[in-house]
Scaffold this active site. Structure first.
Site, mmCIF file in Angstrom:
data_model
loop_
_atom_site.group_PDB
_atom_site.id
_atom_site.type_symbol
_atom_site.label_atom_id
_atom_site.label_comp_id
_atom_site.label_asym_id
_atom_site.label_seq_id
_atom_site.Cartn_x
_atom_site.Cartn_y
_atom_site.Cartn_z
ATOM 1 N N ASP A 1 -36.856 12.416 20.419
ATOM 2 C CA ASP A 1 -35.416 12.397 20.683
ATOM 3 C C ASP A 1 -34.759 11.307 19.840
ATOM 4 O O ASP A 1 -35.424 10.603 19.066
ATOM 5 C CB ASP A 1 -35.106 12.228 22.178
ATOM 6 C CG ASP A 1 -35.617 10.907 22.748
ATOM 7 O OD1 ASP A 1 -35.926 9.988 21.966
ATOM 8 O OD2 ASP A 1 -35.705 10.785 23.984
ATOM 9 N N ARG B 1 -37.738 18.284 24.669
ATOM 10 C CA ARG B 1 -37.999 17.484 23.468
ATOM 11 C C ARG B 1 -39.086 18.124 22.612
ATOM 12 O O ARG B 1 -38.979 18.172 21.374
ATOM 13 C CB ARG B 1 -38.407 16.060 23.854
ATOM 14 C CG ARG B 1 -37.246 15.178 24.277
ATOM 15 C CD ARG B 1 -37.719 13.770 24.574
ATOM 16 N NE ARG B 1 -38.473 13.677 25.818
ATOM 17 C CZ ARG B 1 -39.459 12.799 26.031
ATOM 18 N NH1 ARG B 1 -39.845 11.982 25.077
ATOM 19 N NH2 ARG B 1 -40.067 12.755 27.203
ATOM 20 N N TYR C 1 -30.935 24.273 30.735
ATOM 21 C CA TYR C 1 -30.496 23.089 29.999
ATOM 22 C C TYR C 1 -29.563 23.477 28.861
ATOM 23 O O TYR C 1 -29.623 24.593 28.342
ATOM 24 C CB TYR C 1 -31.697 22.365 29.363
ATOM 25 C CG TYR C 1 -32.732 21.841 30.316
ATOM 26 C CD1 TYR C 1 -32.635 20.554 30.845
ATOM 27 C CD2 TYR C 1 -33.843 22.612 30.670
ATOM 28 C CE1 TYR C 1 -33.606 20.056 31.701
ATOM 29 C CE2 TYR C 1 -34.809 22.131 31.525
ATOM 30 C CZ TYR C 1 -34.690 20.845 32.049
ATOM 31 O OH TYR C 1 -35.651 20.369 32.893
ATOM 32 N N ASP D 1 -35.308 12.721 31.775
ATOM 33 C CA ASP D 1 -35.418 11.579 30.872
ATOM 34 C C ASP D 1 -34.273 10.607 31.111
ATOM 35 O O ASP D 1 -33.154 11.027 31.435
ATOM 36 C CB ASP D 1 -35.379 12.041 29.416
ATOM 37 C CG ASP D 1 -36.628 12.823 29.008
ATOM 38 O OD1 ASP D 1 -37.653 12.675 29.692
ATOM 39 O OD2 ASP D 1 -36.558 13.567 28.018
#
Length: 285
Positions: free
Chosen positions: A80, A174, A66, A38
């Site tokens: 987000d 997300r 992550y 992203d």
């Protein structure tokens, strides 16, 4: 110029922006990334150059790790912090570590189904979902199966939590944050995202864009064969020529993918053995 660079993508750039920047800086034509991050996210983004672009699909398929911040109490249209708030949990609450951990372990480990965000690069009838969403079109994104290998809670503070996630390709963090918020009943969105690893590429070994130039690129790039977790197979002179011309060879070895080398130990490509037949899959010479 053939190889893969482990880039630390900064927040604020798209993955395509990184490719365009390096294409111009290094003056190369064949270049591509191995998995979209992203624009607001940062972290590991392997970039393939030259003939290494042939293994983009192999690298994209690797597991990812992550670190993300999940913010409870609100949901947004993008899942987000960059989106518009669409729902707010009005009652005061305390985020409980034990309850969060119990929800994670019972519902979010292993193979799960998730729906990617409307604002994502998923294609719907040939168009990107984020383009449709920005134009106000209504559409449905089908559920997809992904694998969450592990989630560790690094910290819980105020109404936020810091998580480390190990997952398969195609996982939307997300969506994971949104789904966790729904399970707890508070709603949630992703505060920030940092990709720390994809396959063999780790954050500690990555380079910022400003470090890359034509003078040091050959010292920074990793060769294709070093990145593939396949057994090695060496061919003689005649076999090497035939392999490079796409000829299927007879080879008595166990079925599977192999890194193929010639008699000089020079890397030729990737081959697949099935029923004692070696078929060239990707050729790099």
């Amino acid at each position: 110029m053939n190889g893969v660079i482990n880039i630390l993508k900064p927040p604020g750039m798209t993955s395509f922006d990184v490719v365009a920047y390096l294409r111009k800086k290094l003056n190369v034509k064949k270049i591509g990334h191995t998995g979209t991050l992203d624009p607001g996210a940062a972290g590991v983004l392997p970039i393939c150059i030259g003939k290494a672009t042939k293994i983009v699909d192999y690298l994209t398929a690797q597991d990812k790790k992550y670190i993300c911040e999940i913010c409870f109490g609100e949901t947004t249209d993008t899942y987000d912090k960059y989106g518009n708030v669409v729902r707010r949990y009005e009652k005061d609450f305390t985020l409980d570590y034990q309850k969060l951990n119990q929800i994670i372990k019972s519902k979010f480990i292993g193979e799960i189904e998730q729906v990617p965000p409307a604002y994502s690069a998923i294609k719907i009838n040939g168009m990107r979902a984020y383009d449709l969403a920005r134009k106000g079109h209504e559409f449905e994104i089908p559920k997809r199966k992904v694998i969450i290998y592990n989630i560790d809670i690094i910290d819980v503070y105020s109404k936020r939590a810091l998580l480390e996630v190990h997952c398969s390709k195609g996982t939307y963090i997300r969506s994971l944050c949104y789904d966790l918020g729904e399970c707890l009943g508070y709603g949630a969105y992703m505060g920030f995202l940092l990709r720390t690893q994809t396959g063999k590429f780790k954050l500690d070994d990555s380079y910022v864009l400003e470090e890359i130039n034509k003078e040091n690129i050959n010292n920074i790039m990793l060769t294709v064969d070093k990145l593939l977790d396949y057994d090695s197979l060496k061919l003689d002179i005649d076999e090497s020529k035939k392999f490079c011309n796409g000829v299927i060879l007879s080879k008595r070895h166990k079925d599977g993918m192999y890194k193929i080398y010639n008699y000089k130990s020079e890397f030729l490509g990737i081959g697949n053995i099935n029923n004692n037949k070696l078929k060239p899959e990707k050729i790099f010479v």
